[in-house]
Design a protein around this motif. Structure first.
Motif, PDB file in Angstrom:
ATOM      1  N   GLU A 302      -0.575  -4.774  -6.620  1.00  0.00           N
ATOM      2  CA  GLU A 302      -0.691  -4.391  -5.545  1.00  0.00           C
ATOM      3  C   GLU A 302       1.040  -4.035  -4.382  1.00  0.00           C
ATOM      4  O   GLU A 302       0.684  -3.601  -3.439  1.00  0.00           O
ATOM      5  CB  GLU A 302      -0.824  -5.536  -4.405  1.00  0.00           C
ATOM      6  CG  GLU A 302      -2.223  -6.766  -4.652  1.00  0.00           C
ATOM      7  CD  GLU A 302      -2.373  -7.444  -5.486  1.00  0.00           C
ATOM      8  OE1 GLU A 302      -1.534  -7.574  -7.032  1.00  0.00           O
ATOM      9  OE2 GLU A 302      -3.243  -8.571  -6.318  1.00  0.00           O
ATOM     10  N   GLU A 305       1.315  -1.085  -5.332  1.00  0.00           N
ATOM     11  CA  GLU A 305       0.731   0.327  -3.936  1.00  0.00           C
ATOM     12  C   GLU A 305       1.442   0.090  -2.739  1.00  0.00           C
ATOM     13  O   GLU A 305       1.428   1.432  -2.300  1.00  0.00           O
ATOM     14  CB  GLU A 305      -1.140   0.045  -4.074  1.00  0.00           C
ATOM     15  CG  GLU A 305      -1.731   0.248  -5.051  1.00  0.00           C
ATOM     16  CD  GLU A 305      -3.284  -0.807  -5.124  1.00  0.00           C
ATOM     17  OE1 GLU A 305      -3.061  -1.431  -4.552  1.00  0.00           O
ATOM     18  OE2 GLU A 305      -3.590  -0.716  -6.664  1.00  0.00           O
ATOM     19  N   SER A 309       2.058   3.821  -0.692  1.00  0.00           N
ATOM     20  CA  SER A 309       2.244   3.865   0.720  1.00  0.00           C
ATOM     21  C   SER A 309       3.068   3.919   1.773  1.00  0.00           C
ATOM     22  O   SER A 309       3.187   4.657   1.956  1.00  0.00           O
ATOM     23  CB  SER A 309       0.763   2.879   0.965  1.00  0.00           C
ATOM     24  OG  SER A 309       1.129   2.074   1.222  1.00  0.00           O
TER      25      SER A 309
END
Ligand code: SF4
Length: 488
Positions: A302, A305, A309
């Motif tokens: 997580e 990611e 982003s």
């Protein structure tokens, strides 16, 4: 590292960490000297002003929503009560709480009390605080006067605790005890760990303690993206919340100068792992900080990611800002680790940090880990800062350095320091919200702020044209470290 929560006293930073308030040289020299206990304090032979541990303890404790703080002191030590009330209300607004006045009382010690003792006044003030505010806990901060006359605050607190059935916590933070006023943070946290925090009943895998000041709430959104929740401590927490900080999955801190003691104490006493990484300012620091948090909480995927982003989101604007800011010369003044974080942030934006006046230096933190050392991180990642001084808010040193280096922009973290840049006609800003520069978005926030200030120099030019300095031309011709005694 050993924290003794049985003792009411916290060891001062000079003795615990070897911290200093006097240095002049380069940042890399300071990092080098900080290794292997080779750092000596260069004492100031002249001091214009100093901070006080008591103020630092108060600034944290006063923001606990359902507690009362009693300053066992003469009234003069309460001069900054109005500041605490102001920051309390501003911080409450930032976090969407209904603004309430700080619950602060002074025992108002006078000359008679310094002869006959101030114990009775303290007992009466404890009763008054209990009746007036019905608090969940009462903290009693010591002062130079109560320390010198030897009032037994701890015993009075224990007796009142038995009677009133709420925690009544003695905070030994006399101003004279330590030249490193951040010892006051440690004293406040020591009291919280010793008397408020309870052993965990149920561990929470998603809860992350965030040791912070009173900045805006950026962690609910950021942590929410990786399935975690921030537990902001100490400002705006409640006693109930503080009792359960031992149940968290990890502790992060936005500034190791602030949270070194509490984070280490939570790990030592209750096994709450501390994220030992550089502060999350600038790309590399933010990457390392989040990755370490992901490792501890089993959220590595997580976190990757999130990093991807966030970077994709900010990079186009970041590149534009870097082009516009490239080569601009900056000067920073701030408390220790936050100052180092600002250096990293500004360098990452393409500015050249030509100098810094930092209020003290901790050669190590309580966790004794090398990986979270904020100045080492800034120097190793972005290069040396040639004009680096440790100057415990001595304005005369700061003014001298600013006048010599004439940076394009001056950034201050504390009120009272920014005015010196403006008086010299240097575009200047004060940024009190330490979360403004944190994380990837922090680079964009700061980049735009610096650009705004650089594009509107008329304001400071006007101030400069009408400013008078209390310093003579003689002083401006001296070296900034003229009043630092020799030492290594
Ligand atoms: S505690 Fe001591 S140093 Fe702090 S404000 Fe009071 S007199 Fe000054």
């Amino acid at each position: 590292m050993s924290i003794n929560i049985k003792s009411p006293e916290v060891k001062i930073r000079e003795n615990r960490l070897g911290s200093i308030t006097g240095f002049s040289g380069s940042a890399s020299e300071l990092c080098e000297m900080s290794k292997g206990k080779r750092l000596c304090d260069r004492k100031h032979s002249f001091s214009q002003c100093l901070g006080c541990s008591s103020g630092q303890a108060l600034c944290q404790l006063v923001m606990i929503q359902d507690a009362v703080v009693i300053n066992h002191a003469p009234l003069g030590c309460s001069a900054d009560f109005s500041d605490f009330n102001f920051t309390n209300r501003v911080g409450q607004r930032k976090r969407n709480f209904k603004p309430k006045n700080a619950r602060l009382l002074s025992t108002n010690l006078d000359e008679k009390d310094t002869i006959y003792g101030g114990g009775e006044k303290l007992k009466a003030t404890i009763n008054e605080a209990f009746e007036r505010f019905n608090p969940k806990a009462i903290f009693i901060t010591a002062s130079c006067a109560s320390g010198i006359i030897g009032d037994d605050i701890d015993t009075i607190a224990q007796e009142a605790e038995k009677k009133l059935k709420i925690p009544i916590v003695y905070i030994p933070c006399e101003g004279f005890k330590s030249k490193i006023w951040t010892t006051g943070f440690d004293a406040a946290y020591h009291g919280i760990i010793r008397k408020i925090v309870k052993p965990p009943v149920k561990k929470r895998k998603d809860l992350i303690n965030v040791i912070n000041f009173w900045g805006s709430d950026i962690f609910t959104g950021l942590f929410g993206k990786i399935g975690l929740k921030p537990n902001y401590i100490v400002p705006f927490s409640t006693i109930d919340q503080l009792q359960k900080i031992s149940e968290a999955a990890a502790t992060v801190q936005i500034c190791p100068t602030l949270g070194t003691y509490l984070a280490a104490a939570l790990e030592q006493e209750y096994g709450v792992p501390e994220v030992k990484a550089p502060p999350a300012y600038g790309i590399k620091g933010t990457d390392e900080w989040f990755r370490e948090l992901g490792r501890i909480t089993d959220k590595e995927t997580e976190v990757e990611e999130l990093l991807k982003s966030e970077k994709e989101r900010i990079y186009p604007e970041l590149e534009k800002l870097r082009k516009k800011l490239k080569g601009k010369r900056a000067y920073v003044t701030a408390g220790a680790a936050h100052g180092h974080s600002l250096i990293a942030l500004l360098e990452d934006l393409g500015l050249e940090v030509v100098g810094a006046s930092i209020f003290h230096h901790d050669p190590c933190y309580d966790n004794r880990s090398e990986s979270g050392k904020s100045l080492d991180h800034a120097v190793n990642t972005y290069g040396d800062i040639k004009n680096f001084s440790v100057c415990d808010k001595q304005a005369y040193e700061l003014v001298n350095s600013l006048n010599r280096l004439k940076p394009d922009i001056f950034i201050a973290r504390h009120g009272g320091m920014s005015i010196w840049g403006a008086k010299l006609g240097i575009p200047t800003f004060l940024m009190g919200d330490e979360h403004f520069g944190l994380g990837y978005q922090g680079l964009i926030n700061y980049g735009n702020k610096v650009l705004d200030v650089l594009e509107t120099p008329e304001f400071v030019k006007n101030i400069s044209a009408h400013a008078k300095f209390p310093y003579t031309d003689w002083w401006f011709k001296q070296r900034p470290d003229t009043f630092l005694k020799e030492g290594k």
